[in-house]
Design a protein around this motif. Structure first.
Motif, PDB file in Angstrom:
ATOM      1  N   ILE A 114      64.707 100.799  56.036  1.00  0.00           N
ATOM      2  CA  ILE A 114      63.635 100.291  56.904  1.00  0.00           C
ATOM      3  C   ILE A 114      62.293 100.477  56.211  1.00  0.00           C
ATOM      4  CG2 ILE A 114      62.467 100.581  59.137  1.00  0.00           C
ATOM      5  CD1 ILE A 114      65.280 101.456  60.238  1.00  0.00           C
ATOM      6  N   GLU A 115      62.114 101.631  55.583  1.00  0.00           N
ATOM      7  CA  GLU A 115      60.888 101.884  54.814  1.00  0.00           C
ATOM      8  C   GLU A 115      60.751 100.869  53.676  1.00  0.00           C
ATOM      9  OE1 GLU A 115      57.347 103.645  54.374  1.00  0.00           O
ATOM     10  OE2 GLU A 115      58.785 104.230  55.913  1.00  0.00           O
ATOM     11  N   ASP A 116      61.856 100.604  52.991  1.00  0.00           N
ATOM     12  CA  ASP A 116      61.853  99.607  51.905  1.00  0.00           C
ATOM     13  C   ASP A 116      61.524  98.219  52.442  1.00  0.00           C
ATOM     14  OD1 ASP A 116      62.618 101.686  50.239  1.00  0.00           O
ATOM     15  OD2 ASP A 116      64.737 101.079  50.164  1.00  0.00           O
ATOM     16  N   LEU A 117      62.051  97.897  53.625  1.00  0.00           N
ATOM     17  CA  LEU A 117      61.781  96.605  54.255  1.00  0.00           C
ATOM     18  C   LEU A 117      60.303  96.463  54.601  1.00  0.00           C
ATOM     19  CD1 LEU A 117      62.595  93.925  55.573  1.00  0.00           C
ATOM     20  CD2 LEU A 117      63.272  95.236  57.610  1.00  0.00           C
ATOM     21  N   ILE A 118      59.717  97.504  55.136  1.00  0.00           N
ATOM     22  CA  ILE A 118      58.288  97.468  55.484  1.00  0.00           C
ATOM     23  C   ILE A 118      57.463  97.236  54.218  1.00  0.00           C
ATOM     24  CG2 ILE A 118      56.338  98.862  56.335  1.00  0.00           C
ATOM     25  CD1 ILE A 118      58.430 100.190  58.275  1.00  0.00           C
ATOM     26  N   GLU A 119      57.814  97.950  53.154  1.00  0.00           N
ATOM     27  CA  GLU A 119      57.096  97.785  51.884  1.00  0.00           C
ATOM     28  C   GLU A 119      57.238  96.352  51.375  1.00  0.00           C
ATOM     29  OE1 GLU A 119      54.417  98.590  49.379  1.00  0.00           O
ATOM     30  OE2 GLU A 119      55.025 100.092  50.846  1.00  0.00           O
ATOM     31  N   TRP A 120      58.451  95.812  51.435  1.00  0.00           N
ATOM     32  CA  TRP A 120      58.692  94.427  51.018  1.00  0.00           C
ATOM     33  C   TRP A 120      57.878  93.463  51.882  1.00  0.00           C
ATOM     34  CZ3 TRP A 120      60.858  90.273  53.712  1.00  0.00           C
ATOM     35  CH2 TRP A 120      61.132  89.137  52.933  1.00  0.00           C
ATOM     36  N   GLY A 121      57.908  93.671  53.188  1.00  0.00           N
ATOM     37  CA  GLY A 121      57.197  92.788  54.118  1.00  0.00           C
ATOM     38  C   GLY A 121      55.692  92.763  53.888  1.00  0.00           C
ATOM     39  N   ARG A 122      55.133  93.890  53.504  1.00  0.00           N
ATOM     40  CA  ARG A 122      53.687  93.961  53.244  1.00  0.00           C
ATOM     41  C   ARG A 122      53.278  93.114  52.044  1.00  0.00           C
ATOM     42  NH1 ARG A 122      53.520 100.325  54.428  1.00  0.00           N
ATOM     43  NH2 ARG A 122      52.971 100.190  56.623  1.00  0.00           N
ATOM     44  N   GLN A 123      54.222  92.861  51.157  1.00  0.00           N
ATOM     45  CA  GLN A 123      53.923  92.100  49.943  1.00  0.00           C
ATOM     46  C   GLN A 123      54.194  90.604  50.104  1.00  0.00           C
ATOM     47  OE1 GLN A 123      56.197  94.016  46.862  1.00  0.00           O
ATOM     48  NE2 GLN A 123      55.373  96.021  47.395  1.00  0.00           N
ATOM     49  N   GLN A 124      54.719  90.207  51.266  1.00  0.00           N
ATOM     50  CA  GLN A 124      55.080  88.809  51.489  1.00  0.00           C
ATOM     51  C   GLN A 124      53.970  88.071  52.228  1.00  0.00           C
ATOM     52  OE1 GLN A 124      57.957  87.845  49.991  1.00  0.00           O
ATOM     53  NE2 GLN A 124      57.936  90.009  49.394  1.00  0.00           N
ATOM     54  N   PRO A 125      53.959  86.739  52.113  1.00  0.00           N
ATOM     55  CA  PRO A 125      52.996  85.967  52.906  1.00  0.00           C
ATOM     56  C   PRO A 125      53.325  86.104  54.391  1.00  0.00           C
ATOM     57  CG  PRO A 125      54.556  84.514  51.781  1.00  0.00           C
ATOM     58  CD  PRO A 125      54.826  85.901  51.291  1.00  0.00           C
ATOM     59  N   HIS A 126      52.324  85.979  55.233  1.00  0.00           N
ATOM     60  CA  HIS A 126      52.488  86.143  56.691  1.00  0.00           C
ATOM     61  C   HIS A 126      53.026  84.846  57.303  1.00  0.00           C
ATOM     62  CE1 HIS A 126      51.553  89.763  58.825  1.00  0.00           C
ATOM     63  NE2 HIS A 126      51.093  89.120  59.871  1.00  0.00           N
ATOM     64  N   THR A 127      54.184  84.391  56.814  1.00  0.00           N
ATOM     65  CA  THR A 127      54.747  83.130  57.298  1.00  0.00           C
ATOM     66  C   THR A 127      55.847  83.401  58.320  1.00  0.00           C
ATOM     67  OG1 THR A 127      56.469  83.090  55.603  1.00  0.00           O
ATOM     68  CG2 THR A 127      54.348  82.053  55.035  1.00  0.00           C
ATOM     69  N   LEU A 128      56.219  82.355  59.042  1.00  0.00           N
ATOM     70  CA  LEU A 128      57.305  82.464  60.005  1.00  0.00           C
ATOM     71  C   LEU A 128      58.610  82.830  59.289  1.00  0.00           C
ATOM     72  CD1 LEU A 128      58.503  82.210  62.815  1.00  0.00           C
ATOM     73  CD2 LEU A 128      58.665  79.726  62.466  1.00  0.00           C
ATOM     74  N   GLU A 129      58.849  82.235  58.141  1.00  0.00           N
ATOM     75  CA  GLU A 129      60.073  82.516  57.384  1.00  0.00           C
ATOM     76  C   GLU A 129      60.158  83.994  57.002  1.00  0.00           C
ATOM     77  OE1 GLU A 129      57.954  79.952  56.707  1.00  0.00           O
ATOM     78  OE2 GLU A 129      59.251  78.415  57.597  1.00  0.00           O
TER      79      GLU A 129
END
Length: 198
Positions: A74-89
Motif C-alpha cells: 500500500i505504501e508502494d502504491l501511494i508512492e507510485w500514485g504520487r508520481q502519476q498524472p491525476h487522470t481517471l485511468e
C-alpha cells in the motif's frame, strides 16, 4: 560456504519471525489483542519466551511488524500514485491495485476492524491513518467540490467495507471483490467526470 550458512540462518530467522506474526495474529483474532499474552504466543509456537523475545519484545512490536510487512504494498502504491498524472485511468488503476493489496492483507484488516479501540491506542492506528490520508491525496482532485471529495473517499472505504460485510454474503469471493471494486471505480469516475465539467 560461509555465505550459504549465513543465508540459511537468515532464512530460518525470517521463517521464525513469520511464524510468530502468523500465530500472534491468529491469537489476536481468536481472543482479542488485550487478552493475548506473549506467553500464550510462545506456547502456541512451542518455543520459549526467551526465543520469542529474541525477535519481539512486546505484543505491539509484533503487531507493528505485521502491519508494516502487510501494508508495504500500500505504501508502494501511494508512492507510485504520487508520481502519476491525476487522470481517471490512474485513479482506477490505484483502486484496482489497492483492492489487490487489501485482499492479501485481509486477516490484518479484519483484526483492525474488530479491535478498533485497541488499534486507536497503538502506533498502527496512526500509521494506518497516515496511509489513508496518502490514498486520499492521490484519489481526490485538489479542486473537487465537497460531494466529489466524499465520493473519492467513499470509494476507498467501499473497498474496506466490502472486505468485512461481504464475508457474510454467499457467493464466490472473487466475484464479490470484483463487484465491490466496480462500485468503488464508479464513485471515483463520477467524481472525476464532475470535476472535468466546465
Amino acid at each position: 560456504m560461509g555465505g550459504t550458512m549465513d543465508g540459511t540462518k537468515q532464512r530460518r530467522r525470517g521463517n521464525t519471525r513469520q511464524r510468530i506474526q502468523d500465530v500472534a495474529l491468529e491469537l489476536f483474532a481468536e481472543q482479542g489483542y488485550e487478552k493475548t499474552s506473549l506467553r500464550e504466543i510462545s506456547e502456541r509456537l512451542e518455543v520459549t519466551k526467551a526465543a520469542l523475545y529474541y525477535h519481539f519484545k512486546t505484543k505491539e512490536e509484533i503487531l507493528v511488524s505485521i502491519f508494516e510487512d502487510v501494508s508495504q504494498p500500500i505504501e508502494d502504491l501511494i508512492e507510485w500514485g504520487r508520481q502519476q498524472p491525476h487522470t481517471l485511468e490512474t485513479k482506477q488503476e490505484i483502486l484496482r491495485r489497492y483492492s489487490d493489496a487489501l485482499a492479501v492483507a485481509a486477516p490484518l484488516f479484519r483484526f483492525m476492524q474488530e479491535n478498533q479501540a485497541t488499534v486507536r491506542e497503538l502506533r498502527i492506528g496512526e500509521m494506518f491513518k497516515n496511509r489513508m490520508l496518502g490514498m486520499k491525496d492521490i484519489l481526490v482532485d485538489p479542486d473537487a467540490d465537497l460531494v466529489d471529495q466524499v465520493r473519492c473517499i467513499s470509494a476507498m472505504f467501499t473497498l474496506h467495507a466490502g472486505m468485512h460485510v461481504l464475508s457474510d454474503i454467499e457467493g464466490d469471493p472473487e466475484a464479490k471483490r470484483e463487484a465491490v471494486l466496480e462500485v468503488a471505480i464508479d464513485l471515483v469516475t463520477q467524481a472525476h467526470q464532475a470535476t472535468e465539467r466546465p
